[in-house]
Design a protein around this motif. Structure first.
Motif, PDB file in Angstrom:
ATOM      1  N   LEU A 115       0.821  -1.212   0.000  1.00 43.82           N
ATOM      2  CA  LEU A 115       0.000   0.000   0.000  1.00 43.82           C
ATOM      3  C   LEU A 115       0.859   1.267   0.000  1.00 43.82           C
ATOM      4  O   LEU A 115       0.475   2.283  -0.589  1.00 43.82           O
ATOM      5  CB  LEU A 115      -0.913   0.016   1.236  1.00 43.82           C
ATOM      6  N   GLY A 116       2.011   1.210   0.677  1.00 40.35           N
ATOM      7  CA  GLY A 116       2.766   2.422   0.932  1.00 40.35           C
ATOM      8  C   GLY A 116       3.854   2.780  -0.052  1.00 40.35           C
ATOM      9  O   GLY A 116       4.358   3.904  -0.013  1.00 40.35           O
ATOM     10  N   THR A 117       4.222   1.871  -0.969  1.00 39.05           N
ATOM     11  CA  THR A 117       5.343   2.151  -1.878  1.00 39.05           C
ATOM     12  C   THR A 117       5.153   3.421  -2.712  1.00 39.05           C
ATOM     13  O   THR A 117       6.081   4.243  -2.793  1.00 39.05           O
ATOM     14  CB  THR A 117       5.601   0.943  -2.792  1.00 39.05           C
ATOM     15  N   PRO A 118       3.989   3.658  -3.346  1.00 38.19           N
ATOM     16  CA  PRO A 118       3.836   4.902  -4.118  1.00 38.19           C
ATOM     17  C   PRO A 118       4.000   6.146  -3.254  1.00 38.19           C
ATOM     18  O   PRO A 118       4.601   7.139  -3.687  1.00 38.19           O
ATOM     19  CB  PRO A 118       2.407   4.798  -4.679  1.00 38.19           C
ATOM     20  N   TYR A 119       3.477   6.096  -2.023  1.00 39.76           N
ATOM     21  CA  TYR A 119       3.602   7.232  -1.101  1.00 39.76           C
ATOM     22  C   TYR A 119       5.075   7.500  -0.786  1.00 39.76           C
ATOM     23  O   TYR A 119       5.558   8.638  -0.908  1.00 39.76           O
ATOM     24  CB  TYR A 119       2.828   6.922   0.187  1.00 39.76           C
ATOM     25  N   THR A 120       5.793   6.460  -0.400  1.00 41.77           N
ATOM     26  CA  THR A 120       7.200   6.610  -0.028  1.00 41.77           C
ATOM     27  C   THR A 120       8.044   7.061  -1.210  1.00 41.77           C
ATOM     28  O   THR A 120       8.940   7.890  -1.084  1.00 41.77           O
ATOM     29  CB  THR A 120       7.741   5.278   0.535  1.00 41.77           C
ATOM     30  N   ARG A 121       7.736   6.522  -2.386  1.00 42.84           N
ATOM     31  CA  ARG A 121       8.505   6.869  -3.597  1.00 42.84           C
ATOM     32  C   ARG A 121       8.390   8.359  -3.913  1.00 42.84           C
ATOM     33  O   ARG A 121       9.392   9.027  -4.212  1.00 42.84           O
ATOM     34  CB  ARG A 121       8.013   6.019  -4.765  1.00 42.84           C
ATOM     35  N   LEU A 122       7.166   8.901  -3.839  1.00 40.91           N
ATOM     36  CA  LEU A 122       6.980  10.318  -4.155  1.00 40.91           C
ATOM     37  C   LEU A 122       7.584  11.215  -3.074  1.00 40.91           C
ATOM     38  O   LEU A 122       8.241  12.218  -3.380  1.00 40.91           O
ATOM     39  CB  LEU A 122       5.491  10.637  -4.315  1.00 40.91           C
ATOM     40  N   MET A 123       7.399  10.849  -1.808  1.00 40.19           N
ATOM     41  CA  MET A 123       7.918  11.681  -0.725  1.00 40.19           C
ATOM     42  C   MET A 123       9.446  11.769  -0.772  1.00 40.19           C
ATOM     43  O   MET A 123      10.021  12.843  -0.594  1.00 40.19           O
ATOM     44  CB  MET A 123       7.465  11.124   0.627  1.00 40.19           C
ATOM     45  N   MET A 124      10.086  10.629  -1.024  1.00 44.20           N
ATOM     46  CA  MET A 124      11.553  10.650  -1.072  1.00 44.20           C
ATOM     47  C   MET A 124      12.067  11.209  -2.391  1.00 44.20           C
ATOM     48  O   MET A 124      13.124  11.842  -2.444  1.00 44.20           O
ATOM     49  CB  MET A 124      12.099   9.249  -0.836  1.00 44.20           C
ATOM     50  N   GLY A 125      11.329  10.987  -3.464  1.00 48.67           N
ATOM     51  CA  GLY A 125      11.734  11.508  -4.757  1.00 48.67           C
ATOM     52  C   GLY A 125      11.666  13.024  -4.847  1.00 48.67           C
ATOM     53  O   GLY A 125      12.337  13.639  -5.676  1.00 48.67           O
ATOM     54  N   SER A 126      10.852  13.626  -3.988  1.00 52.66           N
ATOM     55  CA  SER A 126      10.699  15.089  -4.003  1.00 52.66           C
ATOM     56  C   SER A 126      11.532  15.741  -2.901  1.00 52.66           C
ATOM     57  O   SER A 126      11.166  16.790  -2.376  1.00 52.66           O
ATOM     58  CB  SER A 126       9.224  15.460  -3.820  1.00 52.66           C
ATOM     59  N   SER A 127      12.643  15.126  -2.559  1.00 53.74           N
ATOM     60  CA  SER A 127      13.459  15.629  -1.451  1.00 53.74           C
ATOM     61  C   SER A 127      14.032  17.019  -1.717  1.00 53.74           C
ATOM     62  O   SER A 127      14.383  17.739  -0.776  1.00 53.74           O
ATOM     63  CB  SER A 127      14.596  14.647  -1.141  1.00 53.74           C
ATOM     64  N   LEU A 128      14.106  17.423  -3.002  1.00 50.13           N
ATOM     65  CA  LEU A 128      14.652  18.750  -3.297  1.00 50.13           C
ATOM     66  C   LEU A 128      13.803  19.855  -2.669  1.00 50.13           C
ATOM     67  O   LEU A 128      14.336  20.818  -2.114  1.00 50.13           O
ATOM     68  CB  LEU A 128      14.756  18.965  -4.811  1.00 50.13           C
ATOM     69  N   VAL A 129      12.465  19.713  -2.749  1.00 49.36           N
ATOM     70  CA  VAL A 129      11.611  20.757  -2.174  1.00 49.36           C
ATOM     71  C   VAL A 129      11.734  20.780  -0.655  1.00 49.36           C
ATOM     72  O   VAL A 129      11.630  21.841  -0.029  1.00 49.36           O
ATOM     73  CB  VAL A 129      10.138  20.595  -2.611  1.00 49.36           C
ATOM     74  N   ILE A 130      11.933  19.606  -0.050  1.00 51.87           N
ATOM     75  CA  ILE A 130      12.154  19.560   1.399  1.00 51.87           C
ATOM     76  C   ILE A 130      13.438  20.303   1.746  1.00 51.87           C
ATOM     77  O   ILE A 130      13.487  21.130   2.661  1.00 51.87           O
ATOM     78  CB  ILE A 130      12.233  18.110   1.906  1.00 51.87           C
ATOM     79  N   MET A 131      14.490  19.979   0.996  1.00 52.27           N
ATOM     80  CA  MET A 131      15.794  20.604   1.222  1.00 52.27           C
ATOM     81  C   MET A 131      15.723  22.114   1.081  1.00 52.27           C
ATOM     82  O   MET A 131      16.207  22.867   1.947  1.00 52.27           O
ATOM     83  CB  MET A 131      16.809  20.026   0.244  1.00 52.27           C
ATOM     84  N   LEU A 132      15.127  22.593  -0.005  1.00 56.73           N
ATOM     85  CA  LEU A 132      15.081  24.032  -0.256  1.00 56.73           C
ATOM     86  C   LEU A 132      14.228  24.760   0.769  1.00 56.73           C
ATOM     87  O   LEU A 132      14.554  25.887   1.176  1.00 56.73           O
ATOM     88  CB  LEU A 132      14.568  24.306  -1.674  1.00 56.73           C
ATOM     89  N   LEU A 133      13.130  24.149   1.190  1.00 59.04           N
ATOM     90  CA  LEU A 133      12.261  24.782   2.177  1.00 59.04           C
ATOM     91  C   LEU A 133      13.025  25.041   3.474  1.00 59.04           C
ATOM     92  O   LEU A 133      12.942  26.126   4.059  1.00 59.04           O
ATOM     93  CB  LEU A 133      11.036  23.896   2.444  1.00 59.04           C
ATOM     94  N   PHE A 134      13.790  24.045   3.930  1.00 62.24           N
ATOM     95  CA  PHE A 134      14.595  24.204   5.134  1.00 62.24           C
ATOM     96  C   PHE A 134      15.741  25.191   4.912  1.00 62.24           C
ATOM     97  O   PHE A 134      15.994  26.078   5.736  1.00 62.24           O
ATOM     98  CB  PHE A 134      15.179  22.854   5.569  1.00 62.24           C
TER      99      PHE A 134
END
Length: 474
Positions: A155-174
């Motif tokens: 159930l969770g693979t698509p969720y985890t894939r997108l959250m980790m794949g979008s790490s650039l926005v996390i990085m830039l926000l911080f």
């Protein structure tokens, strides 16, 4: 009559302080009242970090309304545990940017502050490329390594894939918020998180549960809403950073990579990142230990408690961020004693806040956890976890301020060593012994957390009082 006038003035002054803090008026934090400086920085920083904590809580609330909620909640919790490594990288780099920008601002060299900010962006782009690729390719394996059940992995693979794949926005926000905070522009950092969260709050029910012509995307909708929300916040940050409307104004000549500055940032960020990775890996181990000894229900309860715990810890971290800015700017201005006084004042205020939260959790845990889940087994574990972990709240608050004081000075190595000994050589062995050898299960993990945080805080306070951080040059 006189007392009424003084009361009116006090209330009027408080209103003006809050208004000034939220508006982001330019301030010199190296002169004047320390209490006023802490207040002006802390208000927007508390609201900023409060908004960061809302991301996970909003996702958790709507995901908990889906079928198979325990598997969905477990996915969100385990993914957040892994994302904490990305947060560690982001915090480490933003910490270096805050320290360097604050030091240059304290020296009244705004051009050098902007140049350092641009070099930190180049560093962030290079690192997140590799992290994103790993997340996209290894999402199911990552959930499996975390102890997730097969149903949760599916159930969770698509969720985890997108959250980790979008790490650039996390990085830039911080990172960009770290740049703004170093310049003393805490209001801008706060506004970007508000915008990102408003977007996330609107998108979550629409994409998770479905609304009108928009189909229900379930758990994947939570990842999509969070990513879009953060992306909108980053767009707002970049606009102000490059438009010349912020205190840090980037020029064209700042775009060229400056390897001397990048190397200096890495020297500060590396131990800074390591200190948070040490803590994050410890939390990952604890999450896996709970999943192994208590299964899906215990894991879901623990993850719910952790999300709620972080919701209140992040505002306290926001207040602690004020200490980092004050230390950096005052050391840059050649005022180490004023920097130390700022840290003590911030620690006092954080202690009061955390004490209030501790009592709230001790007496209101049942209601708080019940707001996020109605499954009896999950709720029981969550209530137990949050009550035990909240016992150390006062020490969490003081420890945060001490850690940010070191980091604001550019002394990222001291808290790294504290975390290494505290988490890996004390917390992990203690949790393992209590959970498995003494067969206490998840309860042993819960007990290990406040015990460890108390010891870490005492060590940080002792090293702060020694004062070697005042001599660090960056």
């Amino acid at each position: 009559m006189r007392s009424n006038t003084q009361s009116t003035l006090s209330i009027g002054s408080l209103y003006q302080f809050i208004k000034s803090a939220l508006r982001g008026d330019a301030q010199d934090y190296t002169t004047g009242s320390i209490r006023r400086a802490v207040f002006l920085l802390a208000v927007p920083m508390i609201l900023e970090m409060g908004m960061e904590s809302v991301f996970a809580v909003v996702d958790l609330y709507f995901v908990g309304r889906l079928p198979d909620s325990r598997h969905n909640i477990q996915t969100v919790g385990l993914t957040e545990s892994v994302l904490s490594i990305i947060y560690s990288l982001a915090i480490g780099i933003s910490m270096a940017a805050t320290a360097m920008v604050a030091r240059r601002v304290g020296e009244k060299d705004s051009k050098a502050a902007a140049h350092a900010a641009m070099q930190s962006l180049w560093l962030a782009f290079g690192i997140t490329f590799f992290v994103s690729m790993a997340g996209l390719l290894l999402a199911p394996q990552i959930l499996g390594w975390m102890g997730a059940e097969p149903t949760t992995v599916e159930l969770g693979t698509p969720y985890t894939r997108l959250m980790m794949g979008s790490s650039l926005v996390i990085m830039l926000l911080f990172l960009i918020n770290g740049i703004f905070r170093g310049a003393g522009d805490a209001s801008m950092a706060m506004k970007s998180l508000w915008i990102a969260n408003i977007a996330n709050i609107i998108l979550c029910p629409v994409l998770i549960l479905g609304l009108g012509p928009v189909p229900s995307l379930g758990l994947f909708g939570a990842a999509l809403a969070t990513t879009i929300g953060r992306g909108i916040g980053v767009s707002y940050q970049l606009y102000h950073l490059f438009s010349g409307k912020s205190l840090v104004k980037l020029q064209l000549d700042d775009w060229k990579p400056d390897w001397r500055i990048i190397k200096s940032l890495i020297n500060i960020a590396a131990p800074g990142t390591l200190q948070f990775i040490i803590g994050s890996c410890s939390w990952i181990f604890l999450a896996r230990l709970v999943a192994e000894t208590g299964h899906a229900e215990a894991s879901a309860g623990y993850q719910t408690a952790i999300r709620v715990l972080i919701f209140f810890l992040l505002p306290a971290w926001g207040m602690a961020n004020a200490a980092a800015t004050l230390v950096g700017q005052n050391l840059g201005a050649g005022q180490p004693e004023r920097a130390a006084q700022s840290v003590i004042a911030t620690a006092k205020y954080n202690t009061i806040f955390m004490a209030a939260v501790m009592f709230f959790f001790l007496f209101g845990a049942n209601w708080v956890i019940g707001f996020f889940t109605h499954e009896a087994a999950v709720k029981e574990i969550g209530v137990q976890a949050i009550r035990i972990m909240s016992i150390g709240y006062i020490f969490y608050g003081i420890g945060m301020v001490m850690t940010n004081a070191f980091n604001g000075a550019g002394d990222t190595k001291t808290p790294t060593w504290i975390n290494l000994f505290g988490f890996w050589l004390f917390q992990i062995p203690l949790a393992y012994v209590l959970a498995k050898w003494w067969q206490m299960g998840p309860l042993g993990v819960f007990i290990a957390i406040p015990v460890t945080e108390t010891c870490i805080t005492l060590a940080a306070w002792w090293l702060f009082r020694r004062g070697k951080w005042k001599t660090v040059k960056i």
